[in-house]
Design an enzyme around this catalytic site. Structure first.
Site, mmCIF file in Angstrom:
data_model
loop_
_atom_site.group_PDB
_atom_site.id
_atom_site.type_symbol
_atom_site.label_atom_id
_atom_site.label_comp_id
_atom_site.label_asym_id
_atom_site.label_seq_id
_atom_site.Cartn_x
_atom_site.Cartn_y
_atom_site.Cartn_z
ATOM 1 N N ALA A 271 -6.512 -31.254 8.297
ATOM 2 C CA ALA A 271 -7.869 -30.822 7.722
ATOM 3 C C ALA A 271 -8.734 -31.423 8.909
ATOM 4 C CB ALA A 271 -8.199 -31.708 6.644
ATOM 5 N N SER A 274 -9.940 -26.855 11.804
ATOM 6 C CA SER A 274 -10.224 -25.850 13.136
ATOM 7 C C SER A 274 -9.248 -25.536 13.970
ATOM 8 C CB SER A 274 -11.259 -26.779 13.835
ATOM 9 O OG SER A 274 -10.760 -27.862 14.362
ATOM 10 N N ASP A 320 1.918 -36.394 3.602
ATOM 11 C CA ASP A 320 1.820 -37.203 4.680
ATOM 12 C C ASP A 320 2.440 -36.828 5.917
ATOM 13 O OD1 ASP A 320 1.556 -39.487 6.373
ATOM 14 O OD2 ASP A 320 1.921 -41.096 5.002
ATOM 15 N N CYS A 389 -9.199 -37.426 19.637
ATOM 16 C CA CYS A 389 -10.648 -37.386 20.160
ATOM 17 C C CYS A 389 -11.049 -38.987 20.474
ATOM 18 C CB CYS A 389 -11.652 -36.894 19.198
ATOM 19 S SG CYS A 389 -11.329 -37.383 17.449
#
Length: 451
Positions: A271, A274, A320, A389
């Site tokens: 999730a 993308s 998980d 990121c």
């Protein structure tokens, strides 16, 4: 601006800021939740303005809190009731950033304080707002610069002190300042063609016909949005799933992985989806992608998006990513690990205030557990991407070294066609993008395999 009986615009913004802080929601999702309860003729107008307020207050929170703390006597904004603190942030933002007449800004805040608290608290806030109005920000910043240059940078550019110290050590002073500046600039939008429904030439023609000027990028199915007359999310092709909004560096991950039609692919932290969706389009809806995420709500949002995009080869699994195992091994794995998000400040300014060194250590432990689990799920000869990121070496290069030295994965050579290389002894074999250099999120990618 009255939205409905006894609910003011300032209350709506304060409610959203409280959800961002207490529930760790994004600004977008906090406002979605708040506006479920909002009605009235000004609703849509208020929603757009509320988003601008929440986004900018989160972006400039260090500077806003500096102003408030400078006029507080014997306490800090963090010591106040959280809702009251957010009301003060709204008032300070209006006076010093939006240049709202101080009397109007103060009156709006005092009304809410009287409604939510009591007269004595309203009196306290009134006095504080008058001091905030008279506060000389530039003079105070000049004194701070002489006393503590790092703290000055932290306040001036509104970043956590640890981040400022980290990027100076990583990039040097001048380039660190360029990164801080870039993080505060307006977000750059990129759109990725959903090749299950259209192609790049058709998409570019459609966008141009609808007043959206674009440029090609180093990622073959991604366009940079240069300017637009109508926001791309209002266009029919967006609603029909012919293109998605996806950051440039994020969209590079699926190309580095290069999944083939018919393969079995695992996404261990899928999730909002993308990279899963991008892999599905590269696979032409053939084969299988198992998309794992710990958040059921986020998986349900993925399910709705899959219908719009025409994706049929993805199986959603609520589990998980640190422990999920399937009965059969996978050809390829996407591990876009949960991280400090320290490369996304331009896009999500609220994440700046969520992490400290202790919390980052905990998330590195999660990342390493997921790397171990990725190894166990990957077949011999299989390949995977590890991405974050984050700008931090301990979440990026050091984790790759951990995967190689402790887990058994191998760092594979890859001819990265753009971006920069990284740090440490593996720096020339990994990918990094930087907000100030590449006009996208700061990002890290490594390609690894199991032999």
């Amino acid at each position: 601006m009255e939205l409905f009986y006894k609910v003011s615009f300032q209350e709506v913004v304060a409610d959203a800021l409280s959800l961002v802080e207490e529930r760790e929601l994004s600004s977008k999702h906090a406002l979605e939740r708040v506006f479920r309860k909002v009605a009235g003729k000004d609703r849509e107008k208020a929603r757009g303005l509320a988003h601008a307020y929440v986004f900018e207050i989160e972006k400039w929170r260090a500077k806003i809190d500096f102003i408030i703390n400078s006029v507080l006597k014997g306490s800090k904004v963090e010591d106040l009731d959280p809702y009251l603190a957010n009301l003060l942030r709204i008032g300070t933002f209006e006076i010093h950033f939006r240049k709202v007449p101080p009397a109007i800004a103060t009156d709006s805040i005092i009304r809410v304080v009287k409604e939510r608290f009591d007269f004595s608290r309203a009196k306290f806030v009134n006095a504080l707002m008058h001091s905030i109005e008279k506060f000389d920000v530039e003079r105070a910043l000049k004194r701070l610069k002489e006393r503590d240059r790092i703290e000055w940078l932290s306040v001036r550019f509104s970043h956590p002190r640890w981040y400022v110290e980290y990027v100076i050590e990583l990039l040097g002073y001048d380039e660190a300042v360029r990164l801080l500046l870039s993080n505060n600039r307006p977000q750059r939008y990129y759109v990725r063609a959903n090749t299950l429904k259209t192609d790049m030439d058709s998409l570019r023609d459609y966008l141009e016909e609808n007043g959206v000027r674009t440029a090609l990028t180093p990622v073959p199915d991604v366009l940079k949005v240069l300017d637009y007359k109508t926001p791309v999310t209002r266009l029919d092709w967006y609603k029909e799933g012919k293109f998605v909004i996806q950051d440039l560096a994020s969209a590079y991950v699926a190309h580095v992985l290069n999944p083939e039609p018919g393969e079995r692919v695992l996404d261990l932290a899928a999730a909002p989806g993308s990279k899963t969706f991008h892999a599905a389009s590269l696979m032409e809806n053939k084969g299988e992608i198992v998309a794992v995420d710990y958040s059921y709500d986020r998986l349900m949002r993925m399910k709705e998006k899959m219908k719009i995009l025409g994706i049929k080869n993805v199986k959603l699994v609520h589990a998980d990513g640190q422990s999920f195992r399937d009965k059969a091994k996978f050809d390829r794995i996407i591990l876009d690990a949960p991280c400090s998000s320290s490369g996304t400040y331009r896009q999500f300014p609220e994440v700046k205030w969520r992490f400290d060194e202790r919390k980052i250590k905990r998330i590195i432990s999660v990342q390493r557990n997921m790397l171990r689990n990725a190894y166990e799920n990957l077949r011999d000869g299989g390949v995977m991407t590890y991405s974050t990121c984050s700008i931090r070496i301990d979440e990026d290069e050091e984790n790759v070294l951990f995967a190689v030295e402790k887990v058994g994965l191998e760092l594979l050579p890859y001819d990265f066609s753009w971006g920069d290389r990284g740090f440490l002894e593996i720096g020339d074999r990994v990918f990094r993008a930087w907000t100030h250099r590449h006009d996208c999120n700061s990002f890290f990618i490594a390609k690894m395999g199991r032999q």
